[in-house]
Design an enzyme around this catalytic site. Structure first.
Site, PDB file in Angstrom:
ATOM      1  CG  ASP A 327     -34.064  -9.895  -0.073  1.00 54.92           C
ATOM      2  OD1 ASP A 327     -33.835  -8.735  -0.449  1.00 54.92           O
ATOM      3  OD2 ASP A 327     -33.931 -10.890  -0.810  1.00 54.92           O
ATOM      4  CG  ASP A 625     -33.145 -14.433  -1.794  1.00 57.22           C
ATOM      5  OD1 ASP A 625     -32.271 -13.550  -1.661  1.00 57.22           O
ATOM      6  OD2 ASP A 625     -34.090 -14.335  -2.590  1.00 57.22           O
ATOM      7  CG  ASP A 629     -29.331 -11.652   1.557  1.00 53.67           C
ATOM      8  OD1 ASP A 629     -29.188 -10.413   1.561  1.00 53.67           O
ATOM      9  OD2 ASP A 629     -30.098 -12.237   0.789  1.00 53.67           O
TER      10      ASP A 629
END
Length: 885
Positions: A327, A625, A629
Site C-alpha cells: 500500500d 491497513d 486490503d
C-alpha cells in the site's frame, strides 16, 4: 436495483426502493426485514483448540513414529513405547503452543459496524439497532458517526467521510448528492456513504440501498470467506521431504524384515524390534521440533524489529517472496500531508522537512530565504496560518496534528516560514464540500483582512487580480495559473490556492461575501504525503535481492506515479482500476509482468492482482491497513498488516503485523526470513547424517545377520539429544554475507539440492561405517556387548559434534575465527550434549534404562579420532567443491 445507486438520480432510487424522504412505515420496514434479513455480516466458524492440536500430528514422519509406538506397546516394550510417544507429544505441543490462536478476520470486521442508528420511521426520527435497518430506510449522519449501511445521499452539509479503510484514500472524501459516473471507482462515488466508514465532518441524510452482505464491506467478508490459506513454500517442501523419508524408511524396514525372516530365520519379535529401530533411526523425529524452535526464534528476533508474526511458517516464507505488493499511504509514505512547493507570480519555492514538525527550510535556488525580503512568500504564508482551523503542537516528544491533514500541512509550512498565529479572527466561512474553500476575516495590523484558501478553480473564479512581481497587483492571468496547477498535479501533488482582499469588521463574513469576488490571487501550495525517509533505501535493498516491489493504492494515478518515481520503483506509469476491471485473467497476468504501480484500485482489484501474480509463479507478500486490503492479505503467501494505523480486520487476516507501519521493516523481515531458511537447511543437512548413520548401522547389521551395534532405544537417545542441543545451535547462526544480494529461491525447488544430498550420503557413510568398525573391533577383542554398544553410541555422538563445527559454514572453511566468536550458543550446546552423554554412560539409572556401562579413556579417545576424521573429510570436500567452482 436496475442500475447502480451511485449513478442514479435520488428520486429514482427512492422509487425503486418504494421509499420516500420521510422514511418507511413500520409495516413496510418489517416486511423488508423479512425479505432482506438483518443488517449483519455472516458468522464464521473458528478452529477449535482440539482441531489445532490434532493438526500437529499431520506429518508422514509422525505417522511412522506412532506406528512404531503402537508396535512396541503390543510387543510389551514399555520403555521404548514411552520414549517414542514422548517425542511425538513434545513435537505436537511445541507446534500447538507456538502457532497460537487461529485468525478470525470476519469478527473484527463485524466490530466495525455501527451498533445503532438514527432512522426516520413513519416520519419520525427514532434510534434503532443497526441490525434492524433495511433498504429504503432514511438515515441521519453526523460528525463522528459510523455509517451503518450503504447509503445513497440525498442531503449533505459540508459532509466529509473517512473512507481510507475501504478505499485507501489518504484524506477524507467530500460528499454531495449529484449522481456519479456509472463506471466511477469506489473512491469517486461521491453520492454514496459506505457501511463501516466514519463521518469526519458535516452532516447528511441518506437512503439505505444495501445491508448486510450486500454492502461493499459485505462483499469483502464474502471474498474473505472464499479465500483459502495458501500453503507456504516451506510447508510444501517439508511435506514432500517428510513423505519421501517416511515412505523410504518403511520400504527399507519391510525389506529388512523379509531378509531377516527368509535368510536368517530370525524370530518375529526380534525382527520387528530391529525394524522399529531402523525406522526410528531413519526418521529425524526431532526435525519438527527444531523447525518450530528455529521459526520461534525468528519470530522473537522479528518482534525486536517491530514485525509481529502470527503464523510460524510465515517467517520463512518472507525469505522466499519474489514480489512485495505494498500500500502507499502510511507504509511507503508518512500519512502526513506536507507542503513541498510554493508557487507565486514571482518565484517557485521548495520546502524541506516532512510531517507536522516545523523543522525545515524554505529554499529559493537551493538557498534559504528571509521572509522579510520576500513579501510574496510572507503573504501566502499568512493565508496558510489564518485561513486554517488545524493546529500542530509537540506532545510527548512528537509533533501531533489536531484537525484535517491538509490544513495541518499548510499550517506547518507557515510555522517553517517563521509566523506565529495570534487570535485575531473576527468571522469565518468554514470549509464546505460544495464551495470547496475556507475564508476568515482577521484583524491584521494593516486593518481587517479576508484570507481565502481552497480549490484553485474556485478561487480563480473569485479573483480579478493577482499579486505582481515586486509590489502591487496586476490583472489575473488565469491561463498562467492553470498551467502551473497542472504542472504541480503532474508531480503528484494536491494543489490548493491562496487569495486575500481587504475586509470590514462591521459587515462580518458570509458565503455571499466571498462569492462576490474581488480577491487578489496570491499563489499555489503543492502538497504531498511524502515517502518515509528510510523507504527509498529499503526499496533499493529489496530490489537488489531480486524482489519486485509493486505499489497498489486507492489514490489517484498522478500521486501514485510521483511517489513511485521518488522511491525508485521501476516502471512508474500507473495502471488504473478501470484498466484492471477491463482486463481478463490472462490479460491481467501479462499486465503484472510489466507494471509495478496500480492506482484507484478496489478490494476486488487487489485480490485479482495477487492471484494473477501467484498464477505467474510468484511468492507474494501483500501489505495493507484497511478493510479493503483484508481479502488480498489472506490470499497472499504472506499478508503483512499495519499495526499502528491498520484496522483490526486487516491484522486478523494477516500473517505478519508491523508495529511501526514501515516498509523498511519488511526489508529487514525478508533478510530474517532468508536467514531462517538457511539455518533450517543447515539443521536438516546436519541432522540427516545422524539418522543416516544410525539407519545404515542397523540396516547393514540386519542384512549381514550380525548383532545390532546400537539398540532402538539408544537410537532414540542419540536423536533426542542431538535435536535439543546440536541442531538447535544452528538456529542461532547469523546471516551469511551477501544474503540480500542473491535471488529469491525458487519455491518449487526441493529443500535439499544435489550438493546437500551428496553431503548427507557421504557423512552418513563415514560416521555409520566408523561406528560399525568400532563395534566390530571391540567385539572381536573380547569387549562385552554393553561396552561395545556404549562406545559405538559415543562414536555417533562425538562424530556429530565435529560435523557440527564444519556444518556451520556450508561452503567456506570452518577453520576461521568466526567458529569461536559468532555463535557462542553452539559451544554451550556442545557442552550440554557432552554432559548428557556422560550421564548416559555413568549414571546407574541411565545404564539400566539404556543398557549402557561406564567406559575408560579408550571409550572416548576412539570417538574423538573418528570425529577428527569426519571434520577433515568434510573440509576436504568443501575445498574440492570451491576449487571446482
Amino acid at each position: 436495483m436496475s442500475s447502480p445507486a451511485h449513478s442514479t438520480d435520488v428520486s429514482e432510487v427512492f422509487h425503486e426502493l418504494d421509499s420516500r424522504p420521510e422514511g418507511l412505515s413500520r409495516e413496510a420496514a418489517s416486511s423488508a426485514l423479512e425479505r432482506y434479513g438483518p443488517n449483519a455480516l455472516p458468522q464464521t466458524r473458528e478452529e477449535t483448540s482440539l482441531q489445532r492440536l490434532l493438526r500437529q500430528f499431520r506429518d508422514p514422519m509422525i505417522y511412522v513414529l506412532i506406528g512404531a509406538a503402537v508396535t512396541t506397546a503390543l510387543l510389551g516394550h514399555v520403555v521404548d513405547t514411552i520414549v517414542i510417544a514422548a517425542v511425538v507429544i513434545i513435537n505436537a505441543l511445541v507446534g500447538f503452543l507456538q502457532e497460537g490462536k487461529a485468525a478470525n478476520a470476519l469478527a473484527a470486521i463485524r466490530d466495525m459496524l455501527s451498533p445503532s442508528s438514527e432512522v426516520r420511521r413513519d416520519g419520525t426520527w427514532v434510534t434503532l439497532e443497526s441490525e434492524e435497518l433495511v433498504p429504503g430506510d432514511v438515515v441521519k449522519l453526523r460528525a463522528g458517526d459510523k455509517v451503518p449501511a450503504d447509503l445513497r445521499l440525498f442531503e449533505t452539509t459540508s459532509l466529509r467521510i473517512e473512507e481510507s479503510a475501504l478505499t485507501g484514500e489518504s484524506v477524507p472524501a467530500d460528499k454531495d448528492t449529484g449522481p456519479a459516473a456509472e463506471d466511477a471507482d469506489l473512491g469517486d462515488r461521491s453520492s454514496m456513504a459506505f457501511s463501516g466508514t466514519s463521518v469526519a465532518a458535516g452532516s447528511g441524510l441518506g437512503v439505505v440501498t444495501a445491508t448486510g452482505s450486500d454492502t461493499q464491506i459485505g462483499h469483502i467478508t464474502t471474498m474473505l470467506g472464499e479465500v483459502e490459506r495458501v500453503e507456504t513454500p516451506l510447508t510444501r517442501s517439508m511435506t514432500r521431504f517428510s513423505s519421501i523419508l517416511a515412505v523410504g524408511a518403511v520400504l527399507l524396514a519391510v525389506l529388512m524384515v523379509i531378509v531377516s525372516v527368509v535368510i536368517y530365520d530370525t524370530g518375529w519379535g526380534d525382527v520387528l524390534m530391529s525394524a522399529i529401530g531402523f525406522a526410528v533411526a531413519a526418521i529425524p523425529e526431532g526435525l519438527p521440533a527444531v523447525m518450530a524452535i528455529t521459526l520461534a526464534l525468528g519470530v522473537q528476533k522479528m518482534a525486536d524489529r517491530n514485525a509481529i508474526t502470527r503464523r510460524l511458517a510465515s517467517v520463512e516464507t518472507l525469505g522466499s517472496v519474489t514480489t512485495i505488493c505494498t500500500d502507499k499511504t502510511g507504509t511507503l509514505t508518512r500519512n502526513e500531508m506536507t507542503v513541498r512547493a510554493i508557487h507565486t507570480r514571482e518565484h517557485t519555492y521548495e520546502v524541506t522537512g516532512t510531517g507536522y514538525s516545523p523543522d525545515g527550510e524554505i529554499l529559493l535556488a537551493d538557498a534559504p530565504v528571509n521572509l522579510a525580503e520576500h513579501p510574496d512568500l510572507a503573504r501566502i504564508a499568512e493565508v496558510a496560518l489564518y485561513a486554517n482551523d488545524a493546529s500542530v503542537e509537540k506532545r510527548d516528544g512528537e509533533w501531533r496534528l489536531t484537525g484535517e491533514p491538509t490544513d495541518g500541512g499548510i499550517c506547518t509550512f507557515a510555522l517553517k516560514a517563521g509566523l506565529a498565529k495570534r487570535e485575531r479572527r473576527i468571522a469565518a466561512v468554514p470549509f464546505d464540500s460544495e464551495h470547496k474553500y475556507m475564508a476568515t476575516l482577521d484583524q491584521m495590523p494593516e486593518g481587517p483582512t479576508v484570507h481565502l484558501k481552497g480549490a484553485p478553480d474556485r478561487l480563480l473564479e473569485r479573483c480579478d487580480r493577482q499579486s505582481a512581481p515586486g509590489q502591487g497587483t496586476e490583472p489575473l492571468d488565469k491561463a498562467y495559473w492553470e498551467e502551473y496547477i497542472e504542472s504541480l498535479g503532474a508531480r503528484g501533488m494536491r494543489v490548493l490556492a491562496a487569495a486575500w482582499r481587504e475586509g470590514s469588521a462591521s459587515t462580518g463574513l458570509a458565503t455571499t461575501d466571498v462569492d462576490a469576488g474581488g480577491f487578489v490571487f496570491l499563489g499555489l501550495y503543492g502538497i504531498i504525503d511524502p515517502p518515509r525517509d528510510e523507504v527509498p533505501e529499503a526499496v533499493s535493498t529489496v530490489q537488489e535481492a531480486g524482489i519486485r516491489v509493486r505499489m497498489i493504492t486507492g489514490d489517484h494515478a498522478s500521486t501514485a506515479s510521483a511517489i513511485a518515481k521518488e522511491i525508485g520503483l521501476r516502471g512508474a506509469r500507473a495502471i488504473t482500476g478501470a484498466e484492471l476491471q477491463a482486463a481478463t485473467d490472462s490479460e491481467l497476468q501479462a499486465i503484472v509482468r510489466d507494471h509495478d504501480v496500480y492506482a484507484r484500485t478496489s478490494p476486488e482489484h487487489k485480490l485479482r492482482l495477487v492471484r494473477a501474480l501467484q498464477a505467474n509463479g510468484e511468492v507474494v507478500a501483500m501489505t495493507g491497513d484497511g478493510v479493503n486490503d483484508a481479502p488480498a492479505l489472506k490470499q497472499a503467501d504472506v499478508g503483512v498488516a499495519m499495526g499502528d494505523k491498520g484496522t483490526e480486520a486487516t491484522k486478523d487476516a494477516a500473517d505478519v503485523v508491523l508495529a511501526d507501519d514501515n516498509f523498511a521493516t519488511i526489508a529487514a523481515a525478508v533478510k530474517m526470513g532468508r536467514t531462517i531458511y538457511d539455518n533450517l537447511r543447515k539443521a536438516i543437512v546436519f541432522m540427516l547424517p545422524t539418522n543416516g548413520a544410525q539407519g545404515l548401522v542397523i540396516f547393514v547389521a540386519m542384512l549381514v545377520g550380525m548383532t545390532l551395534p546400537i539398540t532402538a532405544l539408544q537410537v532414540l537417545w542419540v536423536n533426542l539429544i542431538t535435536a535439543i542441543t546440536l541442531s538447535l545451535a544452528l538456529s542461532f547462526e547469523p546471516a551469511e554475507p551477501g544474503i540480500m544480494k542473491r535471488r529469491p529461491r525458487d519455491p518449487s525447488d526441493a529443500i535439499l539440492d544435489s550438493e546437500a544430498v551428496l553431503r548427507i550420503i557421504f557423512v552418513s557413510a563415514l560416521i555409520g561405517g566408523a561406528t560399525i568398525a568400532v563395534f566390530q573391533y571391540l567385539q572381536m577383542n573380547g569387549s562385552s556387548l554393553e561396552v561395545s554398544r556404549t562406545i559405538a553410541v559415543n562414536t555417533l555422538v562425538v562424530g556429530q559434534i565435529f560435523y557440527l563445527f564444519t556444518a556451520r559454514f556450508a561452503r567456506v572453511s570452518a577453520l576461521r575465527k568466526e567458529l569461536f566468536t559468532t555463535n557462542p550458543v553452539s559451544w554451550m550446546c556442545v557442552g550440554i550434549m557432552l554432559v548428557l552423554q556422560i550421564a548416559f554412560c555413568y549414571l546407574p539409572f541411565m545404564q539400566a534404562a539404556f543398557d549402557t556401562t561406564g567406559v575408560g579413556w579408550f571409550g572416548w579417545a576412539v570417538p574423538v579420532v573418528v570425529g577428527l576424521v569426519v571434520f577433515g573429510a568434510v573440509e576436504a570436500d568443501k575445498l574440492v567443491r570451491r576449487q571446482l567452482n
